[in-house]
Design a protein around this motif. Structure first.
Motif, mmCIF file in Angstrom:
data_model
loop_
_atom_site.group_PDB
_atom_site.id
_atom_site.type_symbol
_atom_site.label_atom_id
_atom_site.label_comp_id
_atom_site.label_asym_id
_atom_site.label_seq_id
_atom_site.Cartn_x
_atom_site.Cartn_y
_atom_site.Cartn_z
ATOM 1 N N PRO A 54 -3.089 1.701 -7.447
ATOM 2 C CA PRO A 54 -3.911 2.503 -6.534
ATOM 3 C C PRO A 54 -5.402 2.360 -6.852
ATOM 4 C CG PRO A 54 -2.667 3.907 -8.058
ATOM 5 C CD PRO A 54 -2.176 2.508 -8.257
ATOM 6 N N SER A 55 -6.197 2.267 -5.813
ATOM 7 C CA SER A 55 -7.645 2.181 -5.992
ATOM 8 C C SER A 55 -8.219 3.592 -6.118
ATOM 9 C CB SER A 55 -8.269 1.498 -4.769
ATOM 10 O OG SER A 55 -8.094 2.327 -3.635
ATOM 11 N N ASP A 56 -9.491 3.695 -6.485
ATOM 12 C CA ASP A 56 -10.141 5.010 -6.509
ATOM 13 C C ASP A 56 -10.069 5.656 -5.123
ATOM 14 O OD1 ASP A 56 -10.699 4.450 -9.102
ATOM 15 O OD2 ASP A 56 -12.889 4.445 -8.897
ATOM 16 N N GLY A 57 -10.188 4.795 -4.095
ATOM 17 C CA GLY A 57 -10.116 5.311 -2.723
ATOM 18 C C GLY A 57 -8.746 5.899 -2.423
ATOM 19 N N ASP A 58 -7.690 5.221 -2.912
ATOM 20 C CA ASP A 58 -6.334 5.762 -2.723
ATOM 21 C C ASP A 58 -6.214 7.129 -3.401
ATOM 22 O OD1 ASP A 58 -5.420 3.482 -1.390
ATOM 23 O OD2 ASP A 58 -4.772 2.503 -3.245
ATOM 24 N N LEU A 59 -6.691 7.189 -4.658
ATOM 25 C CA LEU A 59 -6.588 8.450 -5.411
ATOM 26 C C LEU A 59 -7.326 9.568 -4.685
ATOM 27 C CD1 LEU A 59 -7.135 7.109 -9.042
ATOM 28 C CD2 LEU A 59 -5.033 8.129 -8.152
ATOM 29 N N ARG A 60 -8.514 9.257 -4.228
ATOM 30 C CA ARG A 60 -9.315 10.269 -3.548
ATOM 31 C C ARG A 60 -8.610 10.760 -2.284
ATOM 32 N NH1 ARG A 60 -15.253 11.319 -3.388
ATOM 33 N NH2 ARG A 60 -15.465 12.638 -1.579
ATOM 34 N N ARG A 61 -8.049 9.810 -1.529
ATOM 35 C CA ARG A 61 -7.328 10.175 -0.307
ATOM 36 C C ARG A 61 -6.106 11.039 -0.645
ATOM 37 N NH1 ARG A 61 -6.200 5.302 0.752
ATOM 38 N NH2 ARG A 61 -3.948 5.481 0.649
ATOM 39 N N TRP A 62 -5.392 10.683 -1.727
ATOM 40 C CA TRP A 62 -4.210 11.461 -2.112
ATOM 41 C C TRP A 62 -4.601 12.871 -2.552
ATOM 42 C CZ3 TRP A 62 -1.940 6.984 -5.586
ATOM 43 C CH2 TRP A 62 -1.421 5.990 -4.747
ATOM 44 N N PHE A 63 -5.651 12.968 -3.366
ATOM 45 C CA PHE A 63 -6.095 14.296 -3.808
ATOM 46 C C PHE A 63 -6.471 15.150 -2.592
ATOM 47 C CE2 PHE A 63 -7.319 12.365 -8.116
ATOM 48 C CZ PHE A 63 -6.268 12.984 -8.774
ATOM 49 N N ALA A 64 -7.240 14.550 -1.687
ATOM 50 C CA ALA A 64 -7.713 15.323 -0.530
ATOM 51 C C ALA A 64 -6.533 15.802 0.314
ATOM 52 C CB ALA A 64 -8.670 14.488 0.314
ATOM 53 N N ALA A 65 -5.567 14.905 0.562
ATOM 54 C CA ALA A 65 -4.413 15.283 1.392
ATOM 55 C C ALA A 65 -3.584 16.360 0.698
ATOM 56 C CB ALA A 65 -3.554 14.058 1.680
ATOM 57 N N ALA A 66 -3.385 16.205 -0.617
ATOM 58 C CA ALA A 66 -2.568 17.173 -1.355
ATOM 59 C C ALA A 66 -3.248 18.533 -1.375
ATOM 60 C CB ALA A 66 -2.326 16.684 -2.779
#
Ligand SMILES: [Zn+2]
Length: 545
Positions: free
Chosen positions: A213-225
């Protein structure tokens, strides 16, 4: 509808307030777990509660405050989930739910409907060919028709098989001549080509090819969660993932940018390659993000017989589970955490793991005396009666997941035997023995919805009301204690009791606003309570604009 209108008004009122004070009016305020709902107004200024009391007095204190009409809704102290996994929840929200679908084509269609950014693999979860006609394993071609170029895969309902498309197999370098690994099987078509289904250990061959996962993936996952958590009324989450430097850096950046809609109390992983560096940086206790705890695994899980037991599994003689971290190492990590000012969270499910965790914490606290270490045992599912009082004596918090009680009841007794089942999921006994409890869901393992956790703690019945009267009902919790798990209990477990966990002047303006009273509604209605509004530091985190 009444509440919906009120929530929309609230957003408008806050937008107009522009940082000034806000008066939450016409609510029935439950100032702390167990308190009777009272017709009070709450004046909020600078993210904190300035006053709780009669409406006239609140208005007199700040006549210019913007108002939010709660239209009779019930205002609780902000619910906190003491144990969840944000990145995993965010990732799961990007995966198609294939449970119950009646054909491979229907599964592929549901995966097509996902909006997943380019560069990531398309995922699904929960297919079961036993529901299809004919009930044969699926083929890569069905996914190829939808995803001709982009890798896609879906896990079987039991997690023991994955179904991939040709692009995923290409990325993983799978060909007709790829051999089966030990403990795994690659299925083939009559012509010898791989069909796209990988069983057990063969799944790794494909899964390894997935991009990190990229930083962008992590950020998107955190935001959605986090927005999912806000939508179920949570104002704070204790993240038990045990992150490394990258995840912590993404969270720190989001916090600095004001991009965390609710509060996060994150753990770092004792197994992380960056553990030393993260520990050396020292604990961080911020307003929206705290990084001051360390996660350690003592054992595995009961379902897969990885929980460490003092005696053999009843349904697997000779097996006593796994010491994921050897007891001596738990103790040495705990000592380092105490010396560095970090809180210790030890995952312990089996009675042997719980005893090892308590022993390690006892030894560590003796060696490194600290004023207020507040160590936690995560899950505390199987604890011998002799070990129960040690929680109180050592000041160890039992961080429990009430929903596990009803999820595990169909098979827990087979693992533990009738004689030992009394040691397990014994929330009331732990509390009676003086343990402080905190409540969580372990999302995405269970739903992140605190209403479901409160319901499970109170009734010990599943969502369908089974078994009537509850599973081992002597271990149920009162309404007050169940609500306390997610308010004062969780706040204490995250060192936040001076700021959160109840509604009082000087505390953070974090509220979970519901359409009914959890203290008096029929128990079956607890999970049906509607979240009218989630308020964090006086701002409406849910519903969004
Ligand atoms: Zn967990």
């Amino acid at each position: 509808m009444k509440f919906r209108a009120a929530a929309a008004l609230a957003v408008i009122a806050l937008a107009r307030a522009g940082g000034g004070a806000t008066l939450f009016e016409n609510g029935r305020v439950v100032v702390e777990a167990g308190a009777a709902p009272a017709a009070l107004s709450v004046l909020v200024d600078g993210g904190r509660v300035a006053f709780v009391g009669p409406a006239a007095e609140a208005r007199r204190r700040d006549p210019r405050a913007a108002t939010v009409d709660l239209a009779g809704a019930y205002v609780y102290p902000g619910f906190a989930d003491a144990h969840g996994h944000l990145a995993e929840l965010g990732k799961a929200l990007e995966s198609a739910d294939l449970k119950g679908l009646r054909s491979a084509e229907a599964c592929a269609g549901k995966m097509r409907a996902l909006a997943v950014p380019a560069g990531t693999w398309v995922e699904g979860d929960g297919w079961d060919q036993n529901l299809w006609t004919p009930s044969a394993f699926p083929d890569a071609r069905t996914l190829d028709a939808v995803f001709p170029d982009r890798p896609a895969f879906a896990r079987r309902i039991d997690g023991h098989a994955v179904w991939t498309n040709t692009a995923a197999m290409r990325a993983a370098g799978i060909t007709a001549s790829t051999p089966d690994p030990p403990g795994g099987r690659i299925l083939h078509r009559p012509d010898g080509s791989p069909s796209g289904v990988f069983l057990d250990n063969a799944m790794d061959a494909v899964m390894r090819a997935r991009p990190e996962p990229s930083d962008g993936d992590l950020r998107r996952w955190f935001a959605a969660a986090l927005s999912s958590c806000a939508s179920v009324g949570l104002t704070e989450v204790g993240d038990a993932s045990g992150y490394g430097e990258r995840e912590i850096a993404v969270l720190r950046k989001m916090a600095a940018e004001g991009a965390l809609p609710i509060r996060v109390y994150a753990t770092i992983g004792a197994w992380s390659p960056e553990f030393d560096a993260l520990l050396a940086r020292g604990p961080q206790a911020g307003d929206v993000l705290s990084v001051r705890a360390v996660k350690i695994y003592a054992d595995g899980a009961l379902g897969s017989r990885g929980a460490a037991l003092l005696a053999d599994y009843s349904d697997d003689p000779g097996n006593r589970g796994l010491d994921v971290t050897p007891p001596a190492r738990i103790e040495s990590i705990a000592k380092r955490c105490l010396a560095a000012g970090f809180q210790v969270w030890i995952h312990a499910i089996g009675d042997r793991a719980n005893r090892a965790a308590l022993d390690a914490l006892e030894a560590a606290e003796k060696a490194v005396p600290s004023a207020d270490p507040r160590p936690r045992i995560e899950h505390a599912q199987v604890v011998t009666p002799e070990d129960r009082p040690r929680f109180a004596r050592l000041g160890v918090i039992a961080s429990i997941q009430p929903a596990f009680t009803t999820s595990d009841m169909p098979w827990a007794e087979a693992r533990l035997s009738a004689a030992r089942i009394g040691e397990s999921y014994a929330w009331r006994s732990l509390e009676k023995a003086g343990a402080r409890l905190a409540g969580g869901s372990d999302f995405p393992v269970e739903s992140n919805d605190p209403r479901k956790g409160i319901y499970a703690a109170v009734t010990r019945e599943d969502a369908d009301g089974r078994p009537p009267g509850g599973w081992r009902p002597a271990e149920d919790l009162s309404r007050k204690d169940a609500v306390a798990l997610y308010t004062s209990g969780a706040a204490y477990a995250m060192f936040q009791e001076a700021r959160r966990g109840s509604i009082a002047a000087g505390k953070d303006a974090d509220f979970s606003v519901l359409d009914r009273d959890l203290g008096s509604c029929p128990a079956a209605e607890i999970p049906k309570a509607r979240v009218v509004m989630t308020v964090v530091a006086g701002n409406v985190a849910f519903p969004g604009r």
